[in-house]
Write a protein that holds these residues in place. Structure first.
Motif, short mmCIF file in Angstrom:
data_model
loop_
_atom_site.label_atom_id
_atom_site.label_comp_id
_atom_site.label_asym_id
_atom_site.label_seq_id
_atom_site.Cartn_x
_atom_site.Cartn_y
_atom_site.Cartn_z
N VAL A 2 0.94 -1.00 0.00
CA VAL A 2 -0.08 0.17 0.09
C VAL A 2 0.89 1.22 -0.09
O VAL A 2 1.72 1.22 0.93
CB VAL A 2 -0.89 0.02 1.38
N ILE A 3 0.83 2.13 -1.17
CA ILE A 3 1.54 3.38 -1.41
C ILE A 3 0.65 4.52 -1.15
O ILE A 3 -0.41 4.68 -1.64
CB ILE A 3 2.17 3.42 -2.32
N LYS A 4 1.06 5.38 0.08
CA LYS A 4 0.12 6.71 0.20
C LYS A 4 1.08 7.81 -0.37
O LYS A 4 2.23 7.79 -0.18
CB LYS A 4 0.04 6.59 1.76
N THR A 5 0.31 8.78 -1.04
CA THR A 5 0.80 9.90 -1.58
C THR A 5 0.30 11.13 -0.79
O THR A 5 -0.67 11.84 -1.38
CB THR A 5 0.55 9.89 -3.07
N PRO A 6 0.89 11.59 0.28
CA PRO A 6 0.19 12.58 0.88
C PRO A 6 0.39 13.95 0.48
O PRO A 6 1.30 14.32 0.17
CB PRO A 6 0.89 12.63 2.35
N GLY A 7 -0.76 14.65 0.22
CA GLY A 7 -0.71 16.07 -0.07
C GLY A 7 -0.54 16.40 -1.53
O GLY A 7 -0.30 17.55 -2.03
N MET A 8 -0.41 15.23 -2.58
CA MET A 8 0.16 15.47 -3.78
C MET A 8 -0.64 16.33 -4.60
O MET A 8 -0.33 16.88 -5.70
CB MET A 8 0.33 14.05 -4.22
N PHE A 9 -2.04 16.48 -4.30
CA PHE A 9 -3.08 16.99 -5.09
C PHE A 9 -3.78 18.16 -4.43
O PHE A 9 -4.74 18.69 -4.95
CB PHE A 9 -3.89 16.00 -5.55
N ASP A 10 -3.27 18.67 -3.52
CA ASP A 10 -3.58 20.13 -3.18
C ASP A 10 -3.07 21.19 -4.09
O ASP A 10 -2.16 20.90 -4.78
CB ASP A 10 -3.13 20.33 -1.55
N LEU A 11 -3.83 22.14 -4.25
CA LEU A 11 -3.52 23.26 -5.29
C LEU A 11 -2.14 23.92 -5.28
O LEU A 11 -1.53 24.29 -5.97
CB LEU A 11 -4.63 24.26 -5.25
N SER A 12 -1.71 23.84 -3.72
CA SER A 12 -0.35 24.41 -3.34
C SER A 12 0.70 23.74 -3.94
O SER A 12 1.70 24.07 -4.14
CB SER A 12 -0.38 24.82 -1.90
N VAL A 13 0.52 22.45 -4.33
CA VAL A 13 1.67 21.57 -4.72
C VAL A 13 1.96 21.58 -6.32
O VAL A 13 0.95 21.54 -6.92
CB VAL A 13 1.44 20.20 -4.43
N SER A 14 3.25 21.75 -6.68
CA SER A 14 3.42 21.96 -8.10
C SER A 14 3.21 20.68 -8.81
O SER A 14 3.46 19.57 -8.02
CB SER A 14 4.85 22.62 -8.28
N GLU A 15 2.87 20.73 -10.22
CA GLU A 15 2.78 19.67 -10.88
C GLU A 15 4.12 19.02 -10.97
O GLU A 15 4.40 17.71 -11.30
CB GLU A 15 2.24 19.68 -12.36
N ASP A 16 5.14 19.81 -11.07
CA ASP A 16 6.71 19.09 -11.27
C ASP A 16 6.93 18.22 -9.97
O ASP A 16 7.72 16.96 -10.06
CB ASP A 16 7.82 20.34 -11.16
N PHE A 17 6.63 18.83 -8.76
CA PHE A 17 6.80 17.72 -7.60
C PHE A 17 5.78 16.57 -7.54
O PHE A 17 6.25 15.34 -7.28
CB PHE A 17 6.43 18.71 -6.20
N ILE A 18 4.63 16.59 -8.27
CA ILE A 18 3.69 15.52 -8.28
C ILE A 18 4.39 14.52 -9.17
O ILE A 18 4.51 13.31 -9.06
CB ILE A 18 2.50 15.80 -8.85
N SER A 19 4.87 14.94 -10.43
CA SER A 19 5.56 14.14 -11.34
C SER A 19 6.72 13.28 -10.50
O SER A 19 6.88 12.09 -10.83
CB SER A 19 6.10 14.93 -12.39
#
Length: 232
Positions: free
Chosen positions: A78-95
């Motif tokens: 089980v992989i958790k990805t916390p806070g990745m899709f809040d508007l304050s997080v950049s798409e570069d970080f998400i990638s």
């Protein structure tokens, strides 16, 4: 806490392994939880694991993975990805975190749980999360997606189905169309072990159905999509 992701925990919920004998072990299933922190990703991950392994929201800004084995011998990462899709997080970080997820599981991702709350109002962040997933992974990711709705304690099973027939927001209908109707109502508040086990079983039924149709989503597939996107 550093930038490295947590190592899989090999000592969680191993009930039933002793009775497996010489039977061939089942392939490990890798499940990623995505969505907004407010919708209960941490608690959902812990419910699936059967133990409180994931930390409180905001403690990590990097993917974490822990493992569990169900009583019938199915191992789950089980992989958790916390806070990745809040508007304050950049798409570069998400990638970068997506690459991190795929690095954690060399075999690839078997399913993506898109976690929403049936209690919370659908907001711009949910729309952003769905659109970001599509931009980063490509439309292929919807073939792996399961809609998981937390706060299931608010509904009985028949009320849940009535909700989708009569009162479902358009956004949820859109998500369901994308993921071919796969959905699970999740109650993270229950102390009933039977209910917890049945919820996990419902997830795994969907995961098994996905695995029969397509191979896991791998790092190679992700790189191919990025290269194709670059040359469009």
């Amino acid at each position: 806490m550093g930038s490295s992701a947590s190592k899989p925990d090999k000592n969680i919920n191993i009930a039933g392994d002793q009775n497996m004998g010489t039977s061939v072990p089942k392939p490990v299933k890798n499940i990623v939880l995505v969505g907004r922190s407010i919708n209960g990703i941490r608690t959902t991950g812990n419910t699936i694991l059967g133990q409180k392994k994931f930390t409180s929201e905001g403690a990590f800004m990097h993917s974490q993975m822990y493992s569990t084995t169900t009583p019938d011998g199915q191992m789950i990462n089980v992989i958790k990805t916390p806070g990745m899709f809040d508007l304050s997080v950049s798409e570069d970080f998400i990638s970068k975190e997506i690459i991190n997820c795929l690095t954690l599981v060399e075999e690839g991702i078997d399913a993506v749980l898109f976690v929403l709350s049936i209690r919370n109002r659908i907001s711009q962040e949910e729309e952003y999360a769905l659109n970001t997933l599509q931009r980063i992974f490509g439309s292929k990711i919807f073939e792996y997606m399961i809609l998981l709705l937390t706060n299931g304690e608010k509904f009985e099973a028949f009320e849940f189905e009535d909700y989708f027939r009569e009162h479902c927001p358009e956004f949820l209908m859109k998500v369901l169309r994308f993921c071919n109707g796969r959905k699970v109502l999740f109650n993270n508040m229950t102390n009933d072990e039977g209910v917890k086990a049945e919820q996990v079983n419902q997830i795994m039924v969907h995961v098994a159905a996905i695995s029969k149709k397509i191979n896991p989503y791998t790092n190679d597939m992700y790189r191919h999509i990025k290269v194709r996107f670059f040359f469009l």
